[in-house]
Design a protein around this motif. Structure first.
Motif, PDB file in Angstrom:
ATOM      1  N   ILE A 169       0.865  -1.178   0.000  1.00  0.00           N
ATOM      2  CA  ILE A 169       0.000   0.000   0.000  1.00  0.00           C
ATOM      3  C   ILE A 169       0.903   1.229   0.000  1.00  0.00           C
ATOM      4  N   ARG A 170       0.597   2.168  -0.881  1.00  0.00           N
ATOM      5  CA  ARG A 170       1.432   3.375  -0.994  1.00  0.00           C
ATOM      6  C   ARG A 170       1.340   4.221   0.276  1.00  0.00           C
ATOM      7  N   GLU A 171       2.437   4.921   0.545  1.00  0.00           N
ATOM      8  CA  GLU A 171       2.395   5.907   1.622  1.00  0.00           C
ATOM      9  C   GLU A 171       1.371   6.979   1.271  1.00  0.00           C
ATOM     10  N   ASN A 172       0.682   7.483   2.277  1.00  0.00           N
ATOM     11  CA  ASN A 172      -0.344   8.516   2.088  1.00  0.00           C
ATOM     12  C   ASN A 172      -1.502   8.025   1.207  1.00  0.00           C
ATOM     13  N   SER A 173      -1.745   6.714   1.226  1.00  0.00           N
ATOM     14  CA  SER A 173      -2.866   6.165   0.464  1.00  0.00           C
ATOM     15  C   SER A 173      -4.183   6.736   0.978  1.00  0.00           C
ATOM     16  N   GLU A 201     -11.843   3.617  -5.942  1.00  0.00           N
ATOM     17  CA  GLU A 201     -12.057   4.488  -7.098  1.00  0.00           C
ATOM     18  C   GLU A 201     -10.797   4.668  -7.935  1.00  0.00           C
ATOM     19  N   ASN A 202      -9.653   4.882  -7.286  1.00  0.00           N
ATOM     20  CA  ASN A 202      -8.389   5.079  -7.995  1.00  0.00           C
ATOM     21  C   ASN A 202      -7.335   4.120  -7.431  1.00  0.00           C
ATOM     22  N   PRO A 203      -7.322   2.880  -7.911  1.00  0.00           N
ATOM     23  CA  PRO A 203      -6.398   1.876  -7.350  1.00  0.00           C
ATOM     24  C   PRO A 203      -4.932   2.279  -7.433  1.00  0.00           C
ATOM     25  N   ASP A 204      -4.544   3.022  -8.478  1.00  0.00           N
ATOM     26  CA  ASP A 204      -3.140   3.420  -8.611  1.00  0.00           C
ATOM     27  C   ASP A 204      -2.675   4.305  -7.461  1.00  0.00           C
ATOM     28  N   GLU A 205      -3.607   4.982  -6.798  1.00  0.00           N
ATOM     29  CA  GLU A 205      -3.254   5.810  -5.653  1.00  0.00           C
ATOM     30  C   GLU A 205      -3.080   4.982  -4.385  1.00  0.00           C
ATOM     31  N   VAL A 206      -3.536   3.731  -4.448  1.00  0.00           N
ATOM     32  CA  VAL A 206      -3.496   2.862  -3.264  1.00  0.00           C
ATOM     33  C   VAL A 206      -2.356   1.855  -3.337  1.00  0.00           C
ATOM     34  N   TRP A 207      -2.218   1.161  -4.506  1.00  0.00           N
ATOM     35  CA  TRP A 207      -1.289   0.046  -4.619  1.00  0.00           C
ATOM     36  C   TRP A 207      -0.064   0.412  -5.441  1.00  0.00           C
ATOM     37  N   ASP A 208       1.099  -0.024  -4.971  1.00  0.00           N
ATOM     38  CA  ASP A 208       2.309   0.074  -5.776  1.00  0.00           C
ATOM     39  C   ASP A 208       2.494  -1.279  -6.465  1.00  0.00           C
ATOM     40  N   TYR A 209       2.023  -1.379  -7.707  1.00  0.00           N
ATOM     41  CA  TYR A 209       2.043  -2.648  -8.428  1.00  0.00           C
ATOM     42  C   TYR A 209       3.454  -3.096  -8.798  1.00  0.00           C
ATOM     43  N   THR A 210       4.443  -2.242  -8.589  1.00  0.00           N
ATOM     44  CA  THR A 210       5.829  -2.648  -8.839  1.00  0.00           C
ATOM     45  C   THR A 210       6.502  -3.184  -7.582  1.00  0.00           C
ATOM     46  N   ARG A 211       5.717  -3.332  -6.516  1.00  0.00           N
ATOM     47  CA  ARG A 211       6.255  -3.870  -5.264  1.00  0.00           C
ATOM     48  C   ARG A 211       5.340  -4.987  -4.751  1.00  0.00           C
ATOM     49  N   PRO A 212       5.487  -6.187  -5.311  1.00  0.00           N
ATOM     50  CA  PRO A 212       4.724  -7.320  -4.770  1.00  0.00           C
ATOM     51  C   PRO A 212       5.086  -7.578  -3.313  1.00  0.00           C
ATOM     52  N   ASN A 213       4.160  -8.133  -2.571  1.00  0.00           N
ATOM     53  CA  ASN A 213       4.373  -8.488  -1.175  1.00  0.00           C
ATOM     54  C   ASN A 213       4.926  -9.914  -1.116  1.00  0.00           C
ATOM     55  N   PRO A 214       6.233 -10.106  -0.874  1.00  0.00           N
ATOM     56  CA  PRO A 214       6.808 -11.465  -0.886  1.00  0.00           C
ATOM     57  C   PRO A 214       6.114 -12.436   0.048  1.00  0.00           C
ATOM     58  N   SER A 215       5.658 -11.961   1.201  1.00  0.00           N
ATOM     59  CA  SER A 215       5.004 -12.836   2.163  1.00  0.00           C
ATOM     60  C   SER A 215       3.715 -13.417   1.590  1.00  0.00           C
ATOM     61  N   TYR A 216       2.973 -12.597   0.864  1.00  0.00           N
ATOM     62  CA  TYR A 216       1.722 -13.042   0.247  1.00  0.00           C
ATOM     63  C   TYR A 216       1.989 -14.166  -0.744  1.00  0.00           C
ATOM     64  N   TRP A 245     -10.801  -4.330  -4.831  1.00  0.00           N
ATOM     65  CA  TRP A 245      -9.529  -3.682  -4.523  1.00  0.00           C
ATOM     66  C   TRP A 245      -8.907  -2.990  -5.732  1.00  0.00           C
ATOM     67  N   GLY A 246      -9.329  -3.356  -6.944  1.00  0.00           N
ATOM     68  CA  GLY A 246      -8.819  -2.707  -8.141  1.00  0.00           C
ATOM     69  C   GLY A 246      -7.756  -3.475  -8.887  1.00  0.00           C
ATOM     70  N   TYR A 247      -7.433  -4.715  -8.462  1.00  0.00           N
ATOM     71  CA  TYR A 247      -6.401  -5.489  -9.146  1.00  0.00           C
ATOM     72  C   TYR A 247      -6.811  -5.817 -10.590  1.00  0.00           C
ATOM     73  N   SER A 248      -8.100  -5.947 -10.828  1.00  0.00           N
ATOM     74  CA  SER A 248      -8.572  -6.250 -12.179  1.00  0.00           C
ATOM     75  C   SER A 248      -8.472  -5.049 -13.104  1.00  0.00           C
TER      76      SER A 248
END
Length: 518
Positions: A169-173, A201-216, A245-248
């Motif tokens: 999740i991005r900082e300041n999401s 509404e704006n998933p790009d403001e929430v998720w950093d898709y270039t940083r997968p969560n290794p634990s997940y 969540w906006g992944y689609s």
């Protein structure tokens, strides 16, 4: 720096190199590790992945015994050359599943594989207790394949937040998990499919898709490994539309970045299948060109050519496309499902796996309330028509844990009957091919492919004959058996030749097997 590597591995196991490298910046996007594994009989090239905390991993799956040499290079200048000794595979490990004889499957070592799968969309994202119950249920079931999603699912009966997310999740999401509290979602309006249209509404403001969560992804990886020890194929659904969540809604660049990470991480496991999407046609905003780009990425990143498919809701994908190895099919008619195998087989020239033929259960929705008898009938229809049925279960219950999505406990009547069918399939031996039949039966044979049984199977479905005449070629004798597919009995009916009549019990779901006397 090379930190460790696998010196000894069994055939179809994992030969892994672990490197220590840069952790500053964004290592997922800015760094890489690549390598080649070469032996006497094969050579494979693969890319590694970043596993967090300065750790990078590169994985290979040797498909032969003997000595392999692995060479690796990294973006930060490290190099490595190691030797790996590969011994015989475990007794129950036969390697990746491949297409065989056009319409069927076999493991890499040649052993025939009859897919008998089930669907549990997000079972791996449930509580640890539910996951363990799912493993127990699978171990006692006939199922040798399970379809499940990489991403969490948002749909009716699926309103809880996952314990963790696939991306940072991005900082300041502007969003936090509390925005999706269950009580808020329970009041959301339902759409025509029983789902809930609620999305960031704006998933790009929430998720950093270039940083997968290794634990997940490590958790999913551990699931794949455990399923593999149980002899179960992990049919991974890479995209699905049931998503708050906006992944689609990732753009094409984000989609393919995610796919490279997933394939680089999972492809060395022998029991992986790639399902490009569940119900691709519900991604109404996504053109076919994007699916084709996704497929190109998966094919390029996977050196092991795992099976690949794409699944429909109401509109069929063009399964004749070269990257698709087999047809993953959902019913598109209220009644006709397995019956359509006779259309799809010649149309696509590929194995037909009926990954969604409706679910045995009691939900308010038509897709989730067929009977155990009807589920069993659809399996037999698929089998005798040259396809493969796949199971699902949707019984509403007091604890809200439904197999179709959560796993847990199997409650229906069809799994035992599916096991009975699977036992018959394996006893018949050889791949069964459909034969021309009368309008009130289906029929298939294995020809002379099996050294012990050369048989013909007749299935009568919902019909209830009191007796059945047969007209067989002159000079051939058959041992005849009457099979009750629901009550799971096989009753000998004597040895016969040429023209004869067999007494039947006037019950539905009956079959007759004729075994040629050699």
């Amino acid at each position: 720096m090379l930190q460790s590597y696998t010196e000894y591995v069994k055939r179809y196991g994992i030969a892994e190199l672990v490197f220590r490298g840069p952790s500053e910046g964004n290592p997922f996007a800015e760094q890489w590790v690549k390598g080649t594994m070469a032996g006497q009989a094969e050579e494979k090239r693969a890319e590694g992945f970043y596993d967090g905390n300065g750790v990078y991993k590169l994985r290979f799956m040797p498909s032969c015994e003997g000595t392999y040499e692995i060479t690796a290079v990294t973006s930060w200048g490290d190099e490595a050359k190691v030797t790996v000794e590969v011994s015989a595979a475990d007794e129950n490990c036969h390697g990746p599943v491949r297409v065989a004889n056009t319409y069927h499957f076999a493991y890499d070592d040649g052993k025939e594989y009859y897919p008998c799968g089930t669907t549990c969309y997000v079972w791996e994202l449930q509580s640890k207790e539910t996951q363990e119950k799912t493993y127990e249920s699978l171990a006692a079931s006939p199922f040798n394949k399970i379809r499940f999603c990489v991403f969490p699912k948002h749909y009716v009966y699926n309103l809880k937040e996952p314990a963790q997310y696939p991306f940072e999740i991005r900082e300041n999401s502007p969003w936090s998990p509390s925005d999706f509290e269950t009580e808020k979602l329970e009041k959301a309006p339902r759409n025509m499919f029983g789902g809930i249209d609620a999305m960031i509404e704006n998933p790009d403001e929430v998720w950093d898709y270039t940083r997968p969560n290794p634990s997940y992804f490590e958790h999913i990886e551990n699931t794949i490994v455990r399923l593999g020890t149980m002899g179960i194929q992990a049919d991974l659904i890479l995209f699905h539309p049931y998503d708050r969540w906006g992944y689609s809604r990732m753009n094409l660049e984000q989609q393919n970045f995610y796919l490279r990470y997933v394939v680089n991480r999972f492809s060395a496991y022998h029991n992986v299948w790639w399902a490009m999407a569940n119900e691709f046609d519900l991604f109404r905003w996504k053109p076919v060109s994007e699916w084709e780009s996704n497929a190109e990425t998966v094919c390029r990143q996977d050196p092991y050519r795992h099976l690949r498919s794409i699944h429909n809701c109401m509109t069929m994908y063009d399964h004749s496309r070269g990257w698709i190895t087999h047809c993953s099919l959902q019913r598109i008619d209220l009644y006709r499902t397995a019956e359509n195998v006779e259309i799809w087989r010649p149309q696509y020239g590929k194995p037909c796996v009926l990954d969604e033929i409706a679910y045995e259960g009691n939900l308010p929705f038509g897709w989730g309330n067929i009977s155990g008898e009807e589920m069993t009938r659809r399996f037999w229809e698929a089998y005798t028509r040259g396809g493969y049925g796949q199971h699902g279960e949707t019984y509403e219950n007091e604890n809200g844990v439904i197999w179709w999505s959560h796993g847990g406990e199997l409650r229906g009547g069809s799994p035992a009957r599916i096991q009975f069918l699977l036992d018959i399939m394996e006893e018949n031996g050889g791949y069964m091919e459909p034969l021309p039949a009368f309008f009130d039966e289906t029929c298939c044979t294995n020809g002379a492919s099996h050294p012990r049984k050369d048989c013909i199977m007749y299935y009568f479905g919902a019909n209830r004959p009191c007796r059945r005449p047969f007209h067989m070629p002159e000079g051939q004798e058959f041992d005849v058996e009457v099979i009750d597919t629901w009550n799971m009995t096989i009753t000998p009916a004597g040895r016969h030749s040429e023209e004869f009549t067999i007494d039947m019990p006037s019950r539905p779901y009956m079959a007759v097997r004729l075994v040629k006397v050699k």
